[in-house]
Scaffold this motif. Structure first.
Motif, PDB file in Angstrom:
ATOM      1  N   GLU A 205      36.891  36.307  42.052  1.00 58.28           N
ATOM      2  CA  GLU A 205      37.394  34.849  41.347  1.00 58.28           C
ATOM      3  C   GLU A 205      37.854  34.724  39.620  1.00 58.28           C
ATOM      4  OE1 GLU A 205      34.335  31.347  40.713  1.00 58.28           O
ATOM      5  OE2 GLU A 205      33.817  33.175  41.411  1.00 58.28           O
ATOM      6  N   ASP A 206      38.354  36.351  39.316  1.00 56.96           N
ATOM      7  CA  ASP A 206      39.346  36.365  37.943  1.00 56.96           C
ATOM      8  C   ASP A 206      40.274  36.945  37.785  1.00 56.96           C
ATOM      9  OD1 ASP A 206      37.235  38.458  38.491  1.00 56.96           O
ATOM     10  OD2 ASP A 206      36.322  39.207  37.147  1.00 56.96           O
ATOM     11  N   ASP A 207      41.210  36.827  39.328  1.00 58.02           N
ATOM     12  CA  ASP A 207      41.830  37.278  39.331  1.00 58.02           C
ATOM     13  C   ASP A 207      42.646  36.497  40.132  1.00 58.02           C
ATOM     14  OD1 ASP A 207      44.395  38.837  39.864  1.00 58.02           O
ATOM     15  OD2 ASP A 207      43.407  40.646  41.352  1.00 58.02           O
ATOM     16  N   PRO A 208      43.431  35.960  39.302  1.00 58.56           N
ATOM     17  CA  PRO A 208      45.015  34.456  39.813  1.00 58.56           C
ATOM     18  C   PRO A 208      45.965  35.414  41.206  1.00 58.56           C
ATOM     19  CG  PRO A 208      44.497  34.767  37.231  1.00 58.56           C
ATOM     20  CD  PRO A 208      43.643  36.115  37.383  1.00 58.56           C
ATOM     21  N   LYS A 209      45.884  36.926  40.771  1.00 63.57           N
ATOM     22  CA  LYS A 209      46.858  37.032  41.737  1.00 63.57           C
ATOM     23  C   LYS A 209      46.678  37.140  43.061  1.00 63.57           C
ATOM     24  CE  LYS A 209      48.812  41.203  39.493  1.00 63.57           C
ATOM     25  NZ  LYS A 209      48.050  41.035  38.239  1.00 63.57           N
TER      26      LYS A 209
ATOM     27  N   LEU B 291      46.239  29.524  45.244  1.00 62.04           N
ATOM     28  CA  LEU B 291      45.593  28.504  45.547  1.00 62.04           C
ATOM     29  C   LEU B 291      43.849  28.148  44.943  1.00 62.04           C
ATOM     30  CD1 LEU B 291      44.786  28.885  49.402  1.00 62.04           C
ATOM     31  CD2 LEU B 291      46.088  26.861  48.782  1.00 62.04           C
ATOM     32  N   ASP B 292      43.769  26.895  44.681  1.00 60.26           N
ATOM     33  CA  ASP B 292      42.888  26.720  43.304  1.00 60.26           C
ATOM     34  C   ASP B 292      41.048  26.278  44.362  1.00 60.26           C
ATOM     35  OD1 ASP B 292      40.917  26.100  41.852  1.00 60.26           O
ATOM     36  OD2 ASP B 292      41.543  25.020  40.001  1.00 60.26           O
ATOM     37  N   LEU B 293      40.354  27.066  44.333  1.00 56.87           N
ATOM     38  CA  LEU B 293      39.513  27.487  45.548  1.00 56.87           C
ATOM     39  C   LEU B 293      38.836  26.382  45.035  1.00 56.87           C
ATOM     40  CD1 LEU B 293      38.997  30.656  47.386  1.00 56.87           C
ATOM     41  CD2 LEU B 293      40.275  28.602  48.225  1.00 56.87           C
ATOM     42  N   THR B 294      38.485  26.218  43.531  1.00 59.80           N
ATOM     43  CA  THR B 294      36.925  24.733  43.219  1.00 59.80           C
ATOM     44  C   THR B 294      37.711  23.845  43.282  1.00 59.80           C
ATOM     45  OG1 THR B 294      38.320  25.183  41.241  1.00 59.80           O
ATOM     46  CG2 THR B 294      37.029  26.565  41.148  1.00 59.80           C
ATOM     47  N   LYS B 295      39.208  23.582  44.193  1.00 62.57           N
ATOM     48  CA  LYS B 295      40.050  21.594  44.174  1.00 62.57           C
ATOM     49  C   LYS B 295      40.180  21.736  45.551  1.00 62.57           C
ATOM     50  CE  LYS B 295      41.677  21.453  38.944  1.00 62.57           C
ATOM     51  NZ  LYS B 295      41.439  22.031  38.711  1.00 62.57           N
ATOM     52  N   VAL B 296      40.835  22.763  46.103  1.00 70.83           N
ATOM     53  CA  VAL B 296      40.956  22.780  47.835  1.00 70.83           C
ATOM     54  C   VAL B 296      39.807  22.718  48.602  1.00 70.83           C
ATOM     55  CG1 VAL B 296      42.914  23.682  49.035  1.00 70.83           C
ATOM     56  CG2 VAL B 296      42.928  24.146  46.967  1.00 70.83           C
ATOM     57  N   THR B 297      39.672  21.752  49.378  1.00 69.21           N
ATOM     58  CA  THR B 297      38.673  22.068  49.998  1.00 69.21           C
ATOM     59  C   THR B 297      38.412  23.326  51.527  1.00 69.21           C
ATOM     60  OG1 THR B 297      39.511  20.353  51.987  1.00 69.21           O
ATOM     61  CG2 THR B 297      38.704  19.436  50.642  1.00 69.21           C
TER      62      THR B 297
END
Length: 447
Positions: free
Chosen positions: A151-155, A160-166
């Protein structure tokens, strides 16, 4: 009994015992009562004579089934995820010192008429006979993405932002087939319906990671653990914990009538002419039936056998999930099997449960797909029970009710209910960042 308490808990089911333990550890003064003369309520554990009496109406089971007291048949059998929330709660409260765990041998999923081991990692995906060659490669890529996701490693997010993407959008990126999605969603992420596909993918990815991490914990065939002698040990372990922190337990208290003031707020509980006062009440639906509504029914079969379930690699303990799509049903079906290896039956005996959310009044017919997987059965007990949820507002009446137990054979939904209730009662989140190794010594000794 004429004392004042912070909380009175009614019913010694698993959920009520966990809540009572957590509140005691928090320093609240807790009185815990039950109208029965045994622990466990709906989630009690029965020996063979009690099981026979409950389902057959007499107390003389046939001799070939073995010694009654060697049976510990849980009425709500559920496996625990080795790194899951319940194990964290047990460590947080130090209840682990009262229990011995043993790893569960197998975790399987039903697909196209057969049962298969649930693949949880990229390596297992390549070995699995659930998928064809090209699908294995696609699934492997998806599993690697999930394993590497932090979660805390954007690489690791691959844009993909998994909090927004289904979940559906993430899965379509990997081009996975419907059958693959089905076992990932229901047997790995343990979703109970398909609404997760349209929800943010972060929840599913976290669930898949929990499964894989739990699987790696004991190098066994499944991510699950289960206490020796079954779950009947749990309520008693929490009762001991509560006593250590000054809580009081009273069994066999008839009536347990909740008292309300003129404004409708609960202020105490009366039993045998004495009233104990309190600020809050916690109870299962049977103590305040006017504050709950029926939301469904669970159909189940309890089977005694003298062999492991076929095609499970001779597993002495196993969970099989039958996704609803495979059965053309509205809800999944679950098979739970345990044996003398976990001290829940005499040597050579196995106990299997088949359960699902009831869609008809005929459990014998409805549960057939699960029962058919078991092979020859010595004895079967059928049962249907109603499921209730609270409809009251705790802010108005100071009553905090638990939900009835669902048909799942793992603890994830049960613990979610408990943690939400804890939050409502105390106004705070329970900190579950614990050292998971604190539970491992007993588990490995027993394994």
């Amino acid at each position: 009994m004429d004392e004042e308490y912070d909380v009175i808990v009614l019913g010694t089911g698993l959920k009520e015992c966990i809540i009572s333990g957590l509140l005691s550890v928090d320093g609240l003064k807790v009185l815990h009562m039950d109208r029965n003369d045994y622990y466990g309520g709906e989630s009690s554990s029965l020996n063979l004579i009690k099981l026979w009496k409950r389902f057959k109406g007499n107390d003389s089971p046939p001799e070939h089934l073995g010694i009654s007291k060697e049976y510990n048949v849980d009425m709500v059998p559920k496996f625990m995820m080795a790194n899951g929330a319940l194990v964290r709660v047990l460590i947080h409260t130090s209840v682990t010192k009262y229990l011995n765990f043993k790893a569960v041998d197998g975790s399987f999923v039903y697909n196209n008429g057969k049962i298969h081991k649930v693949p949880a990692t990229d390596v297992e995906a390549l070995k699995s006979n659930l998928m064809g060659l090209f699908e294995k490669r696609r699934a492997r890529k998806f599993f690697i993405y999930v394993q590497d996701y932090e979660e805390d490693d954007p690489k690791s997010h691959e844009g993909l932002d998994l909090t927004k993407v289904t979940t559906k959008e993430v899965i379509s990126k990997y081009g996975l087939e419907d059958d693959t999605v089905d076992f990932i969603g229901h047997a790995l992420a343990l979703h109970r319906d398909d609404s997760y596909l349209d929800e943010p993918a972060i929840d599913t990815v976290k669930r898949m990671k929990l499964y894989a991490e739990s699987l790696a914990r004991f190098q066994g065939g499944s991510p699950y653990i289960y206490p020796l002698y079954g779950l009947g040990e749990l309520p008693q372990a929490f009762a001991r914990l509560s006593a250590v922190y000054g809580g009081t337990y009273m069994l066999n208290k008839p009536e347990c009538k909740v008292e309300f003031d003129e404004s409708g707020k609960a202020y105490g509980v009366t039993s045998e002419g004495e009233t104990a006062k309190c600020k809050k009440i916690v109870c299962d639906p049977s103590y305040l039936p006017e504050k709950v509504k029926k939301v469904g029914r669970v159909a189940r079969a309890i089977c005694i056998m003298k062999h492991p379930i076929p095609d499970t690699k001779d597993s002495h303990s196993v969970q099989i999930i039958l996704p609803k799509k495979q059965l053309k049903r509205k809800s999944d079906m679950y098979v739970f099997c345990c044996s003398y290896a976990h001290n829940v039956a005499p040597k050579g005996k196995f106990i299997a449960f088949v359960s699902t959310e009831a869609e008809t009044d005929k459990p014998e017919i409805e549960l057939k797909p699960g029962i058919d997987l078991l092979g020859p059965v010595e004895e079967t007990f059928f049962d249907i029970y109603d499921r209730y949820e609270p409809i009251n507002n705790p802010e108005e009446d100071s009553c905090f009710l638990t939900n009835s137990y669902d048909s799942t054979t793992h603890f994830e939904t049960t613990v979610k209910d408990v943690l939400a209730l804890y939050n409502k009662i105390t106004g705070k989140e329970l900190d579950l960042s614990v050292d998971l190794n604190a539970a491992s010594a007993a588990e490995q000794e027993a394994a």
